[in-house]
Design an enzyme around this catalytic site. Structure first.
Site, PDB file in Angstrom:
ATOM      1  N   VAL A   1       0.843  -1.213   0.000  1.00 27.86           N
ATOM      2  CA  VAL A   1       0.000   0.000   0.000  1.00 27.86           C
ATOM      3  C   VAL A   1       0.873   1.256   0.000  1.00 27.86           C
ATOM      4  CG1 VAL A   1      -1.627   1.330   1.412  1.00 27.86           C
ATOM      5  CG2 VAL A   1      -1.966  -1.131   1.114  1.00 27.86           C
TER       6      VAL A   1
ATOM      7  N   GLY B   1       2.392   2.988  -3.229  1.00 31.27           N
ATOM      8  CA  GLY B   1       1.644   3.985  -4.014  1.00 31.27           C
ATOM      9  C   GLY B   1       1.139   5.142  -3.187  1.00 31.27           C
ATOM     10  N   HIS B   2       1.111   4.965  -1.880  1.00 34.86           N
ATOM     11  CA  HIS B   2       0.478   5.983  -1.019  1.00 34.86           C
ATOM     12  C   HIS B   2       1.423   6.357   0.106  1.00 34.86           C
ATOM     13  CE1 HIS B   2      -2.574   7.902   1.563  1.00 34.86           C
ATOM     14  NE2 HIS B   2      -3.337   7.973   0.501  1.00 34.86           N
ATOM     15  N   PHE B   3       2.422   7.224  -0.079  1.00 35.52           N
ATOM     16  CA  PHE B   3       2.805   7.781  -1.350  1.00 35.52           C
ATOM     17  C   PHE B   3       4.288   7.504  -1.543  1.00 35.52           C
ATOM     18  CE2 PHE B   3      -0.665  10.578   0.101  1.00 35.52           C
ATOM     19  CZ  PHE B   3      -1.500  10.553  -1.004  1.00 35.52           C
TER      20      PHE B   3
ATOM     21  N   LEU C   1       2.042   6.912   3.971  1.00 38.17           N
ATOM     22  CA  LEU C   1       0.949   7.256   4.898  1.00 38.17           C
ATOM     23  C   LEU C   1      -0.140   6.193   4.797  1.00 38.17           C
ATOM     24  CD1 LEU C   1       0.369  11.015   3.990  1.00 38.17           C
ATOM     25  CD2 LEU C   1       1.546  10.133   6.026  1.00 38.17           C
TER      26      LEU C   1
END
Lengths: 153, 94
Positions: A34, A37-39, A44
């Site tokens: 996760v 991509g975030h971020f 986060l």
């Protein structure tokens, strides 16, 4: 927490059936797909997963109060506030309290604290329905045992 | 009944942003006012609180799905208000 499997609650600290409230704990992993991509360069926990975490704590509360007879499904989210960032490796305290138990639905208020500071809160509504499959019911029983969900009051 | 109607109409108007004057005792909450089952959870919550009752939504939904009742039996405003009055009277007795 296993973010990519939507397993947001690690353990139940307190279940108070008299007050219809629950306190759960979750540890954000250091690494997760996760965060790729975030971020990139600024990992986060996505706000939607914080809302999911509050929903799962609420769901376990409703499950316990109805003695695991039916399954709560998230139906609406109101007044959701994402107050500050939640980074990897954070220890979270997740609290939920029943606002109203109707016939076939329930409403809760929930919030998450990190380092003693409230990071998010929301009002959640659930539809409560019979377990749609034996597989889900078995899965929930396994989860309940895994996180130590039991009445303390 | 008239007080019940006024209270329920005010709740529906506020929760679903429907002008009060469009809500009549002959309005079907679902078909005429366009309230869906999710919107009705908020309405049921407000009605439960206002009248000290628990609208048996789960039972009503089961009956509707099984074809044992019609939507208007529960969601025509005058019928809904009559059910609320019955539930409130039962709640007072217990």
């Amino acid at each position: 927490m296993r973010l990519e499997y939507f397993q947001m609650i690690d353990s139940i600290e307190v279940l108070n059936s008299h007050e219809a409230s629950i306190t759960a704990r979750s540890h954000v992993p250091n690494k997760s797909p996760v965060f790729e991509g975030h971020f990139p360069g600024h990992a986060l926990v996505p706000g939607v997963l914080l809302i999911e975490t509050m929903a799962q704590a609420s769901g376990y509360l409703i499950l316990a109060l109805n003695e695991f007879s039916s399954m709560p499904f998230l139906a609406s989210v109101k007044e959701a506030k994402l107050r500050s960032f939640v980074p990897p490796d954070a220890d979270l305290v997740v609290k939920a309290a029943l606002e109203h138990e109707g016939s076939g639905y329930a409403m809760t208020k929930a919030h998450i604290h990190h380092d003693g500071k409230k990071v998010c809160d929301a009002q959640l509504t659930f539809r409560i329905m019979p377990f749609p499959s034996p597989e889900l019911e078995r899965h929930m029983q396994t989860q309940i045992e895994k996180i130590g969900l039991r009445k303390t009051n | 009944m008239s007080n019940t109607f006024e209270t329920v109409a005010a709740i529906i108007s506020e929760t679903s942003d429907i002008p009060l004057e469009e809500i009549t005792p002959e309005s079907n909450a679902m078909e005429d006012l366009g309230i869906d089952s999710l919107d009705f959870l908020d309405i049921a919550f407000a009605i439960d609180k206002a009248f000290g009752i628990k609208i048996p939504l789960a039972g009503w939904t089961e009956e509707l799905q099984a074809g044992k009742a019609k939507v208007e039996d529960y969601f025509l405003m005058k019928n809904l208000c009559a059910r609320i009055d019955e539930l409130a009277a039962t709640a007072k007795q217990s």
